[in-house]
Enzyme design. Structure first.
Site, PDB file in Angstrom:
ATOM      1  N   GLY A 293       0.809  -1.219   0.000  1.00  0.00           N
ATOM      2  CA  GLY A 293       0.000   0.000   0.000  1.00  0.00           C
ATOM      3  C   GLY A 293       0.833   1.255   0.000  1.00  0.00           C
TER       4      GLY A 293
ATOM      5  NE  ARG B 217       9.832   1.867   9.825  1.00  0.00           N
ATOM      6  CZ  ARG B 217       9.944   3.079   9.311  1.00  0.00           C
ATOM      7  NH1 ARG B 217       9.842   4.140  10.082  1.00  0.00           N
ATOM      8  NH2 ARG B 217      10.139   3.231   8.022  1.00  0.00           N
TER       9      ARG B 217
ATOM     10  CB  CYS C  54      25.694  -1.677  25.185  1.00  0.00           C
ATOM     11  SG  CYS C  54      25.135  -1.740  26.874  1.00  0.00           S
ATOM     12  CD  GLU C  55      24.582  -2.215  18.528  1.00  0.00           C
ATOM     13  OE1 GLU C  55      24.870  -1.522  17.536  1.00  0.00           O
ATOM     14  OE2 GLU C  55      24.293  -3.402  18.481  1.00  0.00           O
TER      15      GLU C  55
ATOM     16  CE1 TYR D  75       6.515  -4.102   7.526  1.00  0.00           C
ATOM     17  CE2 TYR D  75       5.853  -1.864   6.974  1.00  0.00           C
ATOM     18  CZ  TYR D  75       5.868  -3.214   6.688  1.00  0.00           C
ATOM     19  OH  TYR D  75       5.232  -3.675   5.565  1.00  0.00           O
TER      20      TYR D  75
HETATM   21  N1  LLP Z   1       3.454  -7.184   0.037  1.00  0.00           N
HETATM   22  C1  LLP Z   1       4.735  -7.613   0.016  1.00  0.00           C
HETATM   23  C2  LLP Z   1       5.100  -8.763  -0.829  1.00  0.00           C
HETATM   24  C3  LLP Z   1       5.709  -6.959   0.792  1.00  0.00           C
HETATM   25  O1  LLP Z   1       6.978  -7.388   0.763  1.00  0.00           O
HETATM   26  C4  LLP Z   1       5.336  -5.861   1.608  1.00  0.00           C
HETATM   27  C5  LLP Z   1       6.318  -5.177   2.454  1.00  0.00           C
HETATM   28  C6  LLP Z   1       3.972  -5.467   1.612  1.00  0.00           C
HETATM   29  C7  LLP Z   1       3.069  -6.145   0.802  1.00  0.00           C
HETATM   30  C8  LLP Z   1       3.465  -4.335   2.449  1.00  0.00           C
HETATM   31  O2  LLP Z   1       3.978  -3.113   2.039  1.00  0.00           O
HETATM   32  P1  LLP Z   1       3.448  -1.761   2.774  1.00  0.00           P
HETATM   33  O3  LLP Z   1       1.997  -1.587   2.431  1.00  0.00           O
HETATM   34  O4  LLP Z   1       3.650  -1.939   4.222  1.00  0.00           O
HETATM   35  O5  LLP Z   1       4.298  -0.687   2.194  1.00  0.00           O
HETATM   36  N2  LLP Z   1      10.492  -2.859   7.702  1.00  0.00           N
HETATM   37  C9  LLP Z   1      10.395  -1.828   6.691  1.00  0.00           C
HETATM   38  C10 LLP Z   1       9.325  -2.139   5.679  1.00  0.00           C
HETATM   39  C11 LLP Z   1       9.509  -3.463   4.966  1.00  0.00           C
HETATM   40  C12 LLP Z   1       8.457  -3.737   3.942  1.00  0.00           C
HETATM   41  C13 LLP Z   1       8.594  -5.097   3.374  1.00  0.00           C
HETATM   42  N3  LLP Z   1       7.553  -5.518   2.490  1.00  0.00           N
HETATM   43  C14 LLP Z   1      10.151  -0.476   7.358  1.00  0.00           C
HETATM   44  O6  LLP Z   1      10.089  -0.422   8.581  1.00  0.00           O
HETATM   45  O7  LLP Z   1      10.075   0.546   6.702  1.00  0.00           O
END
Ligand code: LLP
Length: 433
Positions: free
Chosen positions: A247, A323, A353-354, A381
């Site tokens: 999204g 994040r 500790c970083e 996330y």
């Molecule tokens: N579908 C697939 C195959 C995905 O890999 C992802 C996210 C989504 C849907 C959902 O995307 P969104 O709507 O949330 O943009 N940890 C990172 C974000 C990693 C996203 C990985 N894939 C952060 O904190 O920014």
């Protein structure tokens, strides 16, 4: 900082000098449950879902919440009750969906490294679709399904080589990325899939990245995918659904993503123009459904003014809020009870500790030890990527619904953390280890 107007967070507001989420005073929750504490607004989650539903009015669509954004059972339950499907990436995700009341047939299974046992679990439960990410995976899935006397429903994930203009770690649709099947290999891969006895083609999908704040990359990816649909269908293979992946991005600080209505108006106009407007559509939003619905409450432990920098040490850390350390991400930080004293500039850091354990750089805040802070946009996330680094238990989580606050996850205790670990018995001989 305009304290009355918190960007993207309509359910969070000051009443007098007190910060509320919906009708709950956050101070009360911090006192009752301790900190760090994640608090989510159910109304905020549902209002972003409704914006997508409005954008798709009159179309055939399945919205699959990408639960990697926040897989807590209480959060999944909200989306399951609202009729959503789920985008999952592991067998564990599948078990969570079922435990929270979601339906197996509305599950789509993404990810580059599905194991045979995860495939068997998903096939046994009858999930809706495997989003297959490589030709090698396609072969294994077909064999696994055949051995169970089943045909796996598949969609091949296209890597369209489109730049989503986001952080490199969350770009997934460029040629050098590990995700999806390269655009030029997709047609032969579908032709192969059509010959495999253990799979059944149900659609096509694509995901180019996360925290996308512009419409153009979506339109480019859509065009690239529709080119493929035309080419594949010209060979006599029917495509079923078209899945556009994740999204929208959200407003962390001055980000201006399009609204869901605006994005889908443009995408649907393009689909209509190319004659695909009647297709079954799917999307997999994660961040936009939960990101701005959540805050992380934390207490100021110590103030440590210095010659070059002033440090404000809080009780939340990179294990709770990874994040900033991972992506240099910005999360707004505001006080639960603003002080009228002159603000100073603080490096807001955790106890780990970083030096990488920071939550906010150069924040202007009037603070005293014991003050409570809210780290905003913490619904997506954060908890899902939380760890036990430095033997820190993961935080508790609360779901707010109007004037009710439900504890949806207890704070993790040290015995929770040590469960499953064992000391080596000194009587054990080397040979028997
Ligand atoms: N579908 C697939 C195959 C995905 O890999 C992802 C996210 C989504 C849907 C959902 O995307 P969104 O709507 O949330 O943009 N940890 C990172 C974000 C990693 C996203 C990985 N894939 C952060 O904190 O920014």
């Amino acid at each position: 900082m305009n304290l009355r107007n918190l960007p993207g967070q309509p359910h969070l507001a000051y009443r007098g000098n007190e910060l509320y989420l919906e009708d709950i005073r956050l101070n009360d929750l911090a006192k009752e449950h301790g900190t760090p504490l994640f608090v989510y607004s159910k109304a905020a989650m549902l209002s972003t879902l409704v914006a997508y539903q409005r954008g798709f009015a009159g179309r055939k669509v399945q919205i699959c919440y990408a639960m990697k954004a926040n897989p807590s059972l209480g959060v999944i339950q909200v989306f399951a009750q609202a009729g959503c499907g789920f985008d999952v990436v592991s067998g564990g995700d599948i078990e969570r969906v079922l435990a929270a009341g979601g339906l197996a047939e509305k599950i789509i299974f993404s990810g580059v490294g599905k194991t045979s046992s995860e495939m068997r679990l998903a096939l046994d439960l009858g999930i809706g679709c495997f989003n297959v990410e490589s030709e090698a995976e396609l072969e294994v899935l077909s064999e696994v399904a055949l051995a169970m006397d089943l045909r796996a429903p598949v969609s091949l994930r296209v890597n369209p080589n489109v730049d989503p203009k986001t952080h490199p770690y969350i770009s997934t649709g460029l040629k050098d990325s590990k995700f999806g099947i390269a655009h030029e290999r997709v047609l032969p891969a579908y032709q192969r899939a059509a010959k495999l006895a253990g799979v059944r083609i149900v659609g096509i999908d694509c995901h180019i990245g996360s925290q996308i704040t512009q419409v153009e990359p979506y339109l480019d990816a859509m065009d690239r995918m529709l080119d493929l649909v035309e080419a594949i269908e010209a060979t006599g293979i029917a495509m079923g659904h078209i899945d556009f992946g994740g999204g929208l991005g959200i407003n962390y600080q001055g980000d201006t993503p399009p609204s869901a209505d605006e994005l889908w108006q443009k995408l649907l106009a393009r689909l209509d123009a190319r004659g695909f407007g009647e297709r079954q559509l799917m999307i997999e939003p994660g961040r936009s459904l939960v990101g701005n619905a959540g805050v992380c409450l934390s207490e100021v432990l110590y103030l440590k003014p210095g010659e070059q920098k002033n440090f404000c040490i809080i009780d939340a850390a990179m294990n709770d809020l990874p994040r900033p350390a991972m992506y240099q991400a910005f999360h707004q930080i505001i006080p639960l009870n603003p002080r009228s004293d002159a603000p100073a500039t603080w490096e807001v850091v955790g106890p780990i500790c970083e030096s990488g354990d920071w939550i906010g750089h150069a924040r202007k805040l009037a603070l005293q030890p014991g003050d409570l802070l809210a780290v905003l946009s913490a619904g997506a996330y954060c908890m899902s990527m939380a760890s036990n680094y430095n033997s820190r238990g993961r935080a508790a989580e609360i779901l707010v619904d109007g004037n009710r606050a439900h504890l949806i996850r207890q704070r993790e205790s040290i015995s929770d953390q040590m469960r499953g670990e064992t000391l080596i018995n000194p009587q054990t001989t080397a040979a028997s280890i």
